[in-house]
Design a protein around this motif. Structure first.
Motif, PDB file in Angstrom:
ATOM      1  N   ALA A 134      86.502   0.060  89.426  1.00  0.00           N
ATOM      2  CA  ALA A 134      86.301   1.454  89.851  1.00  0.00           C
ATOM      3  C   ALA A 134      87.340   1.915  90.857  1.00  0.00           C
ATOM      4  O   ALA A 134      87.521   3.118  91.064  1.00  0.00           O
ATOM      5  CB  ALA A 134      84.901   1.617  90.451  1.00  0.00           C
ATOM      6  N   VAL A 135      88.040   0.978  91.500  1.00  0.00           N
ATOM      7  CA  VAL A 135      89.032   1.332  92.513  1.00  0.00           C
ATOM      8  C   VAL A 135      90.380   1.594  91.851  1.00  0.00           C
ATOM      9  O   VAL A 135      90.858   0.799  91.040  1.00  0.00           O
ATOM     10  CB  VAL A 135      89.171   0.197  93.554  1.00  0.00           C
ATOM     11  N   VAL A 136      90.984   2.735  92.172  1.00  0.00           N
ATOM     12  CA  VAL A 136      92.277   3.113  91.601  1.00  0.00           C
ATOM     13  C   VAL A 136      93.261   3.373  92.738  1.00  0.00           C
ATOM     14  O   VAL A 136      92.864   3.657  93.872  1.00  0.00           O
ATOM     15  CB  VAL A 136      92.149   4.374  90.719  1.00  0.00           C
ATOM     16  N   PRO A 137      94.557   3.274  92.471  1.00  0.00           N
ATOM     17  CA  PRO A 137      95.554   3.508  93.528  1.00  0.00           C
ATOM     18  C   PRO A 137      95.465   4.919  94.087  1.00  0.00           C
ATOM     19  O   PRO A 137      95.150   5.876  93.374  1.00  0.00           O
ATOM     20  CB  PRO A 137      96.891   3.282  92.805  1.00  0.00           C
ATOM     21  N   ARG A 138      95.744   5.048  95.370  1.00  0.00           N
ATOM     22  CA  ARG A 138      95.769   6.362  96.010  1.00  0.00           C
ATOM     23  C   ARG A 138      97.031   7.102  95.613  1.00  0.00           C
ATOM     24  O   ARG A 138      98.068   6.495  95.313  1.00  0.00           O
ATOM     25  CB  ARG A 138      95.704   6.217  97.524  1.00  0.00           C
ATOM     26  N   LEU A 139      96.939   8.425  95.602  1.00  0.00           N
ATOM     27  CA  LEU A 139      98.088   9.251  95.268  1.00  0.00           C
ATOM     28  C   LEU A 139      98.842   9.604  96.534  1.00  0.00           C
ATOM     29  O   LEU A 139      98.248   9.991  97.547  1.00  0.00           O
ATOM     30  CB  LEU A 139      97.644  10.518  94.545  1.00  0.00           C
ATOM     31  N   GLU A 140     100.149   9.485  96.485  1.00  0.00           N
ATOM     32  CA  GLU A 140     101.000   9.793  97.632  1.00  0.00           C
ATOM     33  C   GLU A 140     101.875  10.994  97.298  1.00  0.00           C
ATOM     34  O   GLU A 140     102.555  11.011  96.270  1.00  0.00           O
ATOM     35  CB  GLU A 140     101.878   8.593  97.974  1.00  0.00           C
ATOM     36  N   MET A 141     101.826  12.005  98.160  1.00  0.00           N
ATOM     37  CA  MET A 141     102.630  13.209  97.939  1.00  0.00           C
ATOM     38  C   MET A 141     104.090  12.928  98.267  1.00  0.00           C
ATOM     39  O   MET A 141     104.415  12.437  99.341  1.00  0.00           O
ATOM     40  CB  MET A 141     102.121  14.359  98.812  1.00  0.00           C
ATOM     41  N   LYS A 142     104.975  13.213  97.301  1.00  0.00           N
ATOM     42  CA  LYS A 142     106.404  13.008  97.512  1.00  0.00           C
ATOM     43  C   LYS A 142     107.031  14.206  98.209  1.00  0.00           C
ATOM     44  O   LYS A 142     106.527  15.331  98.131  1.00  0.00           O
ATOM     45  CB  LYS A 142     107.105  12.763  96.166  1.00  0.00           C
ATOM     46  N   LEU A 143     108.122  13.954  98.890  1.00  0.00           N
ATOM     47  CA  LEU A 143     108.831  15.014  99.611  1.00  0.00           C
ATOM     48  C   LEU A 143     109.628  15.877  98.644  1.00  0.00           C
ATOM     49  O   LEU A 143     110.002  15.434  97.552  1.00  0.00           O
ATOM     50  CB  LEU A 143     109.765  14.389 100.650  1.00  0.00           C
ATOM     51  N   VAL A 183     100.176   4.830  94.542  1.00  0.00           N
ATOM     52  CA  VAL A 183     100.739   3.786  95.401  1.00  0.00           C
ATOM     53  C   VAL A 183      99.978   2.493  95.128  1.00  0.00           C
ATOM     54  O   VAL A 183      98.811   2.358  95.481  1.00  0.00           O
ATOM     55  CB  VAL A 183     100.623   4.170  96.888  1.00  0.00           C
ATOM     56  N   VAL A 184     100.632   1.549  94.496  1.00  0.00           N
ATOM     57  CA  VAL A 184     100.013   0.267  94.154  1.00  0.00           C
ATOM     58  C   VAL A 184     100.455  -0.779  95.176  1.00  0.00           C
ATOM     59  O   VAL A 184     101.619  -1.163  95.223  1.00  0.00           O
ATOM     60  CB  VAL A 184     100.403  -0.188  92.741  1.00  0.00           C
ATOM     61  N   THR A 185      99.520  -1.210  95.993  1.00  0.00           N
ATOM     62  CA  THR A 185      99.807  -2.232  97.001  1.00  0.00           C
ATOM     63  C   THR A 185      99.558  -3.621  96.420  1.00  0.00           C
ATOM     64  O   THR A 185      98.979  -3.771  95.330  1.00  0.00           O
ATOM     65  CB  THR A 185      98.923  -2.029  98.235  1.00  0.00           C
ATOM     66  N   ALA A 186      99.986  -4.635  97.163  1.00  0.00           N
ATOM     67  CA  ALA A 186      99.760  -6.018  96.727  1.00  0.00           C
ATOM     68  C   ALA A 186      98.262  -6.319  96.637  1.00  0.00           C
ATOM     69  O   ALA A 186      97.812  -7.036  95.737  1.00  0.00           O
ATOM     70  CB  ALA A 186     100.434  -6.978  97.704  1.00  0.00           C
ATOM     71  N   ARG A 187      97.500  -5.730  97.550  1.00  0.00           N
ATOM     72  CA  ARG A 187      96.048  -5.943  97.534  1.00  0.00           C
ATOM     73  C   ARG A 187      95.416  -5.319  96.300  1.00  0.00           C
ATOM     74  O   ARG A 187      94.550  -5.921  95.655  1.00  0.00           O
ATOM     75  CB  ARG A 187      95.428  -5.337  98.791  1.00  0.00           C
ATOM     76  N   MET A 188      95.896  -4.106  95.929  1.00  0.00           N
ATOM     77  CA  MET A 188      95.384  -3.448  94.733  1.00  0.00           C
ATOM     78  C   MET A 188      95.728  -4.253  93.484  1.00  0.00           C
ATOM     79  O   MET A 188      94.903  -4.418  92.582  1.00  0.00           O
ATOM     80  CB  MET A 188      95.971  -2.047  94.613  1.00  0.00           C
ATOM     81  N   ALA A 189      96.946  -4.750  93.422  1.00  0.00           N
ATOM     82  CA  ALA A 189      97.372  -5.546  92.272  1.00  0.00           C
ATOM     83  C   ALA A 189      96.540  -6.822  92.156  1.00  0.00           C
ATOM     84  O   ALA A 189      96.137  -7.223  91.052  1.00  0.00           O
ATOM     85  CB  ALA A 189      98.846  -5.884  92.398  1.00  0.00           C
ATOM     86  N   SER A 190      96.245  -7.439  93.307  1.00  0.00           N
ATOM     87  CA  SER A 190      95.437  -8.656  93.311  1.00  0.00           C
ATOM     88  C   SER A 190      94.026  -8.375  92.791  1.00  0.00           C
ATOM     89  O   SER A 190      93.466  -9.167  92.020  1.00  0.00           O
ATOM     90  CB  SER A 190      95.373  -9.233  94.726  1.00  0.00           C
ATOM     91  N   LYS A 191      93.455  -7.243  93.217  1.00  0.00           N
ATOM     92  CA  LYS A 191      92.121  -6.873  92.747  1.00  0.00           C
ATOM     93  C   LYS A 191      92.119  -6.616  91.243  1.00  0.00           C
ATOM     94  O   LYS A 191      91.170  -6.981  90.535  1.00  0.00           O
ATOM     95  CB  LYS A 191      91.619  -5.629  93.494  1.00  0.00           C
ATOM     96  N   GLY A 192      93.171  -5.970  90.745  1.00  0.00           N
ATOM     97  CA  GLY A 192      93.256  -5.708  89.314  1.00  0.00           C
ATOM     98  C   GLY A 192      93.338  -6.989  88.502  1.00  0.00           C
ATOM     99  O   GLY A 192      92.674  -7.132  87.471  1.00  0.00           O
ATOM    100  N   ILE A 193      94.136  -7.946  88.983  1.00  0.00           N
ATOM    101  CA  ILE A 193      94.253  -9.234  88.287  1.00  0.00           C
ATOM    102  C   ILE A 193      92.928  -9.987  88.327  1.00  0.00           C
ATOM    103  O   ILE A 193      92.485 -10.567  87.323  1.00  0.00           O
ATOM    104  CB  ILE A 193      95.379 -10.073  88.930  1.00  0.00           C
ATOM    105  N   SER A 194      92.257  -9.957  89.479  1.00  0.00           N
ATOM    106  CA  SER A 194      90.951 -10.620  89.606  1.00  0.00           C
ATOM    107  C   SER A 194      89.930 -10.007  88.649  1.00  0.00           C
ATOM    108  O   SER A 194      89.122 -10.723  88.043  1.00  0.00           O
ATOM    109  CB  SER A 194      90.451 -10.522  91.041  1.00  0.00           C
TER     110      SER A 194
END
Length: 220
Positions: A169-178, A187-198
C-alpha cells in the motif's frame, strides 16, 4: 515499552482529514456521516500524516479499510474500563500483558492471528450463527488431532501477510521539480526499495504456501 510521540496541533485538521480519508479509504467501508465528525477526521489526518512523514512515503489510493467499532456490525462494544477490569489485554496490577486473558489463551502461529485474537477480545461477535460456527470448528479440531496439528504446521509457513499488505500500500512520495520542469516525480529511497523487495518475496512465499493449506482444508 511504549514511546509517546507528540504531534503538532496543526496536524489535527478536519478538512484535510476528510480529503485524505476520501482519497485513501474504500468508500463502501464506512458511513458517509463520519465525514461530519471533527475528532475522527482531525485525528485521522494527524495519524496518517505522521505515518507518511515517518515512512518517507505515501499511501496508495483506496488502500484503507475504515472500521468504526461502536457496537454495530454484530459486534459488542467494550469500553476501556471494562477491558481493564476484566484484564482482557493487560494485567490490572502490573499493567503488562503477562497474566492477562490474551496472554493465557494466545497460541497463535502468525502475526495476523495474534492481532485478530486481540481484536476479537476487544469487540467479540454477538451473532449466534457466528459463535456456533466457531464452536463447530473447535469441535472439528478436538475430534481430529492430526488435522489440528497439520493446520498448525501449514500456518508456520505463512509469512506476515499484514506487513506485506502494508508494504504494497505504500508508494513513493512525489517531489516537485524546479522550473522549467514543472511536474512531479516519485522519489524512491533505499528504504522504499527494500520494502518493495520484501513485499515481492512475501507474495511469493504466500502463493507457495497457500495451495497446500487450501487443499488440506478442502479434504476435511
Amino acid at each position: 515499552s511504549t514511546v509517546v510521540k507528540f504531534i503538532s496541533r496543526s496536524c489535527f485538521d478536519q478538512t484535510k482529514g476528510a480529503e485524505l480519508l476520501k482519497r485513501l479509504a474504500r468508500t463502501d467501508m464506512f458511513d458517509p456521516t463520519l465525514m461530519e465528525e471533527y475528532i475522527l477526521l482531525s485525528s485521522t489526518h494527524a495519524l496518517l500524516h505522521y505515518t507518511q512523514q515517518t515512512l518517507g512515503a505515501s499511501f496508495s489510493r483506496k488502500c484503507l479499510d475504515v472500521i468504526v467499532n461502536s457496537g454495530g456490525k454484530n459486534r459488542m462494544a467494550i469500553d476501556r474500563s471494562t477491558l481493564l477490569q476484566l484484564e482482557l489485554l493487560i494485567n490490572a496490577k502490573t499493567g503488562k500483558t503477562k497474566d492477562s486473558l490474551v496472554a493465557s489463551i494466545d497460541c497463535t502461529k502468525t502475526s495476523v492471528g495474534t492481532r485478530l485474537l486481540r481484536t476479537t477480545l476487544m469487540a467479540p461477535p454477538c451473532r449466534s450463527d457466528t459463535i456456533n460456527a466457531r464452536l463447530d470448528l473447535v469441535d472439528r479440531f478436538l475430534e481430529n488431532e492430526d488435522f489440528f496439528y497439520a493446520v498448525l504446521e501449514h500456518l508456520k509457513h505463512l509469512p506476515a501477510i499484514d506487513k506485506m499488505l502494508t508494504d504494497i500500500a505504500v508508494v513513493p512520495r512525489l517531489e516537485m521539480k524546479l522550473p522549467p520542469v514543472r511536474n512531479e516525480s516519485p522519489v524512491v529511497t533505499a528504504r522504499m526499495a527494500s520494502k518493495g523487495i520484501s513485499a515481492l518475496v512475501c507474495i511469493k512465499s504466500t502463493l507457495t504456501a497457500l495451495p497446500a493449506l487450501a487443499g488440506m482444508l478442502q479434504d476435511h
